[in-house]
Design a protein around this motif. Structure first.
Motif, PDB file in Angstrom:
ATOM      1  N   THR A   1       0.818  -1.220   0.000  1.00  0.00           N
ATOM      2  CA  THR A   1       0.000   0.000   0.000  1.00  0.00           C
ATOM      3  C   THR A   1       0.847   1.263   0.000  1.00  0.00           C
ATOM      4  O   THR A   1       0.355   2.333  -0.365  1.00  0.00           O
ATOM      5  CB  THR A   1      -0.934   0.020   1.222  1.00  0.00           C
TER       6      THR A   1
ATOM      7  N   ARG B   1       0.825   2.276  -3.503  1.00  0.00           N
ATOM      8  CA  ARG B   1      -0.480   1.949  -4.091  1.00  0.00           C
ATOM      9  C   ARG B   1      -0.746   2.715  -5.380  1.00  0.00           C
ATOM     10  O   ARG B   1      -1.470   2.232  -6.254  1.00  0.00           O
ATOM     11  CB  ARG B   1      -1.602   2.192  -3.080  1.00  0.00           C
TER      12      ARG B   1
ATOM     13  N   LEU C   1       0.951   0.773  -8.082  1.00  0.00           N
ATOM     14  CA  LEU C   1       0.282  -0.520  -8.252  1.00  0.00           C
ATOM     15  C   LEU C   1      -1.064  -0.357  -8.953  1.00  0.00           C
ATOM     16  O   LEU C   1      -1.441  -1.184  -9.790  1.00  0.00           O
ATOM     17  CB  LEU C   1       0.091  -1.190  -6.893  1.00  0.00           C
ATOM     18  N   LEU C   2      -1.791   0.698  -8.613  1.00  0.00           N
ATOM     19  CA  LEU C   2      -3.078   0.939  -9.266  1.00  0.00           C
ATOM     20  C   LEU C   2      -2.882   1.232 -10.744  1.00  0.00           C
ATOM     21  O   LEU C   2      -3.621   0.709 -11.595  1.00  0.00           O
ATOM     22  CB  LEU C   2      -3.792   2.099  -8.575  1.00  0.00           C
TER      23      LEU C   2
ATOM     24  N   TYR D   1       1.802  -9.406  -5.895  1.00  0.00           N
ATOM     25  CA  TYR D   1       1.097  -8.422  -6.723  1.00  0.00           C
ATOM     26  C   TYR D   1       0.975  -8.889  -8.164  1.00  0.00           C
ATOM     27  O   TYR D   1      -0.111  -8.862  -8.745  1.00  0.00           O
ATOM     28  CB  TYR D   1       1.825  -7.082  -6.678  1.00  0.00           C
TER      29      TYR D   1
END
Length: 562
Positions: free
Chosen positions: A15, A18, A21-22, A137
């Motif tokens: 996170t 994040r 990652l998004l 992930y």
């Protein structure tokens, strides 16, 4: 579910990035949606072209669907390239974050805690275990979410043209996705969970055989060790083959499920075409679009078959993170972290140390006043180095305490304590880098002139001037380009650059010839003036001048000073 809780700390680390990652997940989704659009629109266009050729009018607008096909083809290629590039960069950043945290935890542990596990096993945690977490992930989080979104999106798209097709897609593909995740995870759990341990044991066996080849050969134990190695290897190979078979079976089920969904949509489309509810191009578009969904679901069996390995790696790293150096006493107010300052005192009060079943010290008392030089001599294994390790708080004694400048070192911050101690260990630890870099580990801000000066003090300047690149010459792994005496003096020079008020020298003259040792002794006698010094060696003649020299002798309750 309880086992999956081991992943919680590492999800927290994810996170922290994040945003990246998004964006990476959106690139995955864009790639999959482009593949869906490309195959679906291509099927519609080809069928529409054939229908138009057979119709009376023979007219078809080829520019709009042709442009759409080109758009999807380009966007799929571009998004795939960007997704791979961006996500792998993100994962490398995450792995660097993880390694930094794990290593920071390791360096905060004392020697006794570290000795519970072999060095090769700690290395395995830093490398293989953390590498296993990259599945978290890239394979276990983003792909299932992207596949779910693509299945639902295409089902809704199909529902617009043929409601029954949309319902059938959801009824077949959603359970298929659950099987690809939960079913394959359960099926491959034990083999993948066990594989992590077997890989570590195999690496340990390999390192043992390389490092201990001489001993194994001398004791005629090489064949037995190879047999153990072969047994570990065979077990690992069997697990990998088992996982391969189960991954292939999972892929077969997913492929058959998608083919079944495609056949069902095609049959519904044929029925709807006969009843005039949809056109032929739409019927083909829905069937080919269903096939394209396999790009999202097809990778799930392989990823989730390895879930057990990811969880086991997380469990091992969690257990390591829980290790702490035990604290004793009440923390006291610390001093600034500085290597300079007035000479401190060093006092051992009623110290007891036990290694395994052997008592090293029992009730040992030793006081070194500020500016005093104390020599401790004794046979190998008697406990001399243990005194040094207690002073730098490599570990804490089981009884008694060690005081630095009238403060218990258990209450001092380790970084602050070690910044005020210059410690020459028994081993000359040199790194595969230049001579200058190895020296500047003592003082990162030292100038070249200061490096040359300290090399002169340890009788190495003339030698260093003959090197092809001078201070920029690489010393090799563990200083292998240097002789034992040269490596020892480089390590000593590093301690001198540190300029600490408390100096501990363990066998400072080992590996030196008589003339060089005499010259270095004379230099040390001047440099050590005004410092508190603990000198350790086998013989008083092998130590610089000291105010008092004590001998460690074995006693009934451990070594004692006489």
């Amino acid at each position: 579910m309880k086992a999956l809780m081991a992943l919680r700390p590492w999800l927290g680390v994810l996170t922290e990035r994040r945003g990246r990652l998004l964006l990476g997940a959106l690139l995955m989704l864009a790639t999959l949606l482009s593949a869906l659009g490309l195959l679906s629109l291509s099927g519609w266009f080809i069928t529409a072209t054939a229908v138009a050729a057979l119709s009376a009018s023979g007219y078809l607008d080829v520019f709009t669907p042709g442009g759409g096909i080109r758009l999807f083809a380009v966007s799929r290629t571009a998004s795939r390239y960007l997704e791979r590039l961006y996500n792998h960069d993100t994962i490398l950043r995450l792995l660097a974050d993880l390694r930094g945290r794990v290593f920071a935890g390791l360096v905060s542990l004392d020697a006794r805690t570290l000795s519970r596990v072999r060095a090769s096993q700690w290395l395995n945690r830093l490398t293989a275990d953390i590498d296993t977490l990259d599945n978290l992930y890239l394979r276990l989080l983003a792909p299932p979410l992207v596949a779910l979104v693509s299945v639902v999106a295409f089902a809704l798209f199909a529902f617009v043209f043929l409601p029954a097709a949309g319902i059938v897609l959801l009824a077949i593909l959603l359970p298929l996705g659950v099987f690809a995740m939960a079913g394959c995870a359960w099926w491959g759990w034990h083999a993948s969970h066990r594989r992590v341990e077997r890989q570590e044991r195999l690496r340990v066996r390999a390192i043992e055989q390389v490092e201990g080849l001489a001993e194994l050969t001398s004791y005629r134990a090489l064949a037995a060790h190879r047999e153990l190695w072969a047994r570990e290897e065979q077990g690992l190979v069997e697990d990998q083959r088992r996982l391969g078979r189960r991954t292939a079976a999972g892929n077969l089920v997913v492929t058959l499920g998608i083919q079944l969904a495609t056949l069902a949509v095609l049959l519904l489309g044929l029925t709807a075409l006969r009843e005039g509810q949809v056109s032929g191009p739409v019927m083909v578009m829905l069937a080919l679009g269903t096939l394209a969904v396999s790009e999202g679901l097809g990778n799930l069996p392989m990823a989730f078959t390895q879930l057990g390995a990811t969880v086991r790696a997380a469990e091992r790293l969690n257990a390591q993170a829980e290790l702490k150096t035990p604290l004793s006493g009440t923390p006291v107010e610390d001093e600034p972290s500085s290597s300079s300052g007035a000479a401190p005192s060093l006092v051992y009060r009623d110290v007891s140390v036990v290694h395994g079943e052997r008592a090293v010290f029992s009730g040992l008392d030793l006081a070194i006043d500020p500016g005093q030089r104390i020599g401790i001599i004794g046979a190998s294994g008697i406990g001399k180095s243990t005194l040094a390790q207690l002073a730098v708080r490599a570990f804490d004694p089981q009884g008694g305490c060690v005081e630095f400048n009238h403060q218990a070192i258990a209450g001092l911050a380790p970084d602050s304590l070690r910044a005020r101690i210059g410690y020459l260990t028994q081993r000359s630890e040199l790194f595969h880098d230049t001579l200058a870099v190895n020296l500047r580990m003592g003082d990162p801000d030292a100038s070249d002139a200061e490096l040359w000066d300290v090399l002169e003090r340890v009788e190495l300047k003339e030698w260093a001037e003959t090197l092809p690149e001078g201070l920029a010459t690489w010393v090799g792994e563990q200083g292998r380009q240097l002789s034992g005496g040269q490596a020892r003096r480089v390590a000593l020079a590093r301690v001198m650059l540190r300029n600490s008020p408390l100096v501990i020298l363990d066998e400072p003259l080992s590996g030196l010839d008589a003339d060089t040792a005499a010259a270095v002794k004379e230099t040390l006698d001047v440099w050590l003036a005004g410092r508190t010094v603990l000198l350790l060696g086998h013989d008083r003649q092998a130590l610089p001048a000291c105010d008092h020299c004590w001998r460690l002798m074995p006693g009934e309750q451990g070594s004692e000073l006489v």
